[in-house]
Scaffold this active site. Structure first.
Site, short mmCIF file in Angstrom:
data_model
loop_
_atom_site.label_atom_id
_atom_site.label_comp_id
_atom_site.label_asym_id
_atom_site.label_seq_id
_atom_site.Cartn_x
_atom_site.Cartn_y
_atom_site.Cartn_z
N HIS A 112 -7.30 -6.19 1.00
CA HIS A 112 -6.18 -5.28 0.74
C HIS A 112 -4.93 -5.69 1.51
O HIS A 112 -3.82 -5.56 1.02
CB HIS A 112 -6.59 -3.85 1.10
CG HIS A 112 -5.51 -2.85 0.91
ND1 HIS A 112 -4.74 -2.78 -0.24
CD2 HIS A 112 -5.05 -1.85 1.72
CE1 HIS A 112 -3.86 -1.79 -0.13
NE2 HIS A 112 -4.03 -1.22 1.05
N SER A 134 0.84 -1.19 0.00
CA SER A 134 0.00 0.00 0.00
C SER A 134 0.88 1.26 0.00
O SER A 134 1.72 1.42 -0.88
CB SER A 134 -0.96 -0.04 1.19
OG SER A 134 -2.00 0.88 1.05
N ASP A 152 -0.39 -4.42 -3.80
CA ASP A 152 -1.76 -3.89 -3.81
C ASP A 152 -1.85 -2.37 -3.74
O ASP A 152 -2.59 -1.81 -2.93
CB ASP A 152 -2.61 -4.52 -2.70
CG ASP A 152 -4.06 -4.66 -3.17
OD1 ASP A 152 -4.27 -5.04 -4.33
OD2 ASP A 152 -4.97 -4.39 -2.38
#
Length: 336
Positions: free
Chosen positions: A314, A149, A186
């Site tokens: 996620h 992320s 991701d």
């Protein structure tokens, strides 16, 4: 930031519960969601000073191969312990691991005149550079840089740098040359930027406080933000701290709403930065909807390896650490 950062169920329909006060847990639930230790996943935890006012919590695991290290960067609001299960698996395969809590997260402490909540992408990238140089003052090992992320954005920033004029010492160049492979987990530019206008509302729907650490673990797990309870019991506790203004309550350690001015810097230009380094690259995503045009074309041209794990949320490295570790090991063995 959580799964809501992207085109996901949280953004589209929301699997986050409505904003309600977190309730005290029953004795049975307190046992179910009891805090678990990071020991056994990492070998050690230490404080590494990169200056008089900057002290970072660093976790390490040694698998025997000290000349090559997986450096694992966490996402916004998370900590190094989001990588605990992957760390244990990599160590079991003979690889060494280093991860640390970014400024404003977990056990890292940034004191004035430095700003703990300076989350500019270059500031965070320079923190990574300084932590690595402090850990390896004489010779850097070969680094496989992995970021989840926001951590993926920082990994791409470091690997493609130096950027700007934040480094007067040449340390960034030294670290960039040691990076032999880059893995981003991701996060892609297009969908991240598209989701940013909705982030404020999504973050406002989180509980502001919890009556216990176990309650925070329960909320995170039941909200499907982390789908692996073993990991959640380790990774969630350092995300909350005692609320000094509200006795008996715990609040979020990191003020994500207060970081809004930096969100754009994390993701704008990310695709170019990810593709720029002339090293092996891998992008791990929970769904093809996250691929933007630039990454789609580059993937068709064979410029990086794409891995899709649609069964995950996620927090891929927590939801399915076995598959992530297998892909990391295979990737390393193929290219290094």
């Amino acid at each position: 930031m959580q799964r809501a950062l992207f085109k996901s169920k949280v953004v589209e329909g929301s699997s986050l519960p409505a904003k309600v006060p977190a309730e005290p847990l029953s004795a049975e639930d307190r046992e179910t969601y009891a805090v678990a230790s990071w020991k056994g996943y990492f070998d050690s935890s230490e404080t590494v000073a990169t200056g008089e006012h900057k002290k970072f919590r660093v976790y390490k695991a040694s698998g025997g191969q000290e000349n090559c290290v997986f450096v694992l960067l966490h996402g916004a609001g998370h900590t190094a312990l989001s990588w605990c299960m992957v760390s244990r698996l990599l160590k079991s395969k003979g690889f060494s691991v280093l991860s640390y809590d970014m400024r404003g997260h977990g056990g890292s402490v940034i004191s004035p005149p430095c700003k703990e909540n300076d989350f500019d992408v270059n500031t965070l990238a320079m923190d990574a550079v300084q932590v690595l140089c402090a850990e390896f003052p004489e010779k850097l090992p070969s680094i496989i840089l992995v970021g989840h992320s926001m951590g993926g954005s920082i990994a791409a920033q470091v690997a493609s740098g130096p950027h700007g004029d934040v480094d007067k010492t040449g340390k960034w160049n030294r670290v960039a040359k040691a990076i032999k492979a880059l893995v981003v987990v991701d996060v892609v530019e297009g969908t991240a930027l598209e989701a940013l206008p909705r982030m404020t509302k999504i973050l406002q729907n989180r509980p502001e406080s919890f009556p216990s650490v176990e309650s925070a673990v329960q909320w995170t797990y039941r909200s499907h933000l982390v789908r692996n309870l073993e990991s959640a019991k380790i990774s969630v506790p350092p995300q909350v701290v005692e609320d000094q203004d509200n006795a008996g309550q715990y609040k979020w350690r990191t003020d994500l709403l207060g970081s809004e001015e930096y969100w754009d810097s994390w993701f704008r230009g990310l695709s170019k930065k990810f593709l720029a380094p002339n090293i092996p690259k891998m992008l791990i995503l929970a769904g093809t909807d996250r691929l933007d045009t630039e990454l789609t074309i580059a993937q068709m041209q064979g410029k990086y390896q794409l891995v899709l794990l649609p069964q995950c949320g996620h927090s891929i490295q927590e939801d399915d650490p076995v598959t992530i570790a297998e892909h990391l090991v295979t990737f390393k063995n193929r290219y290094m």
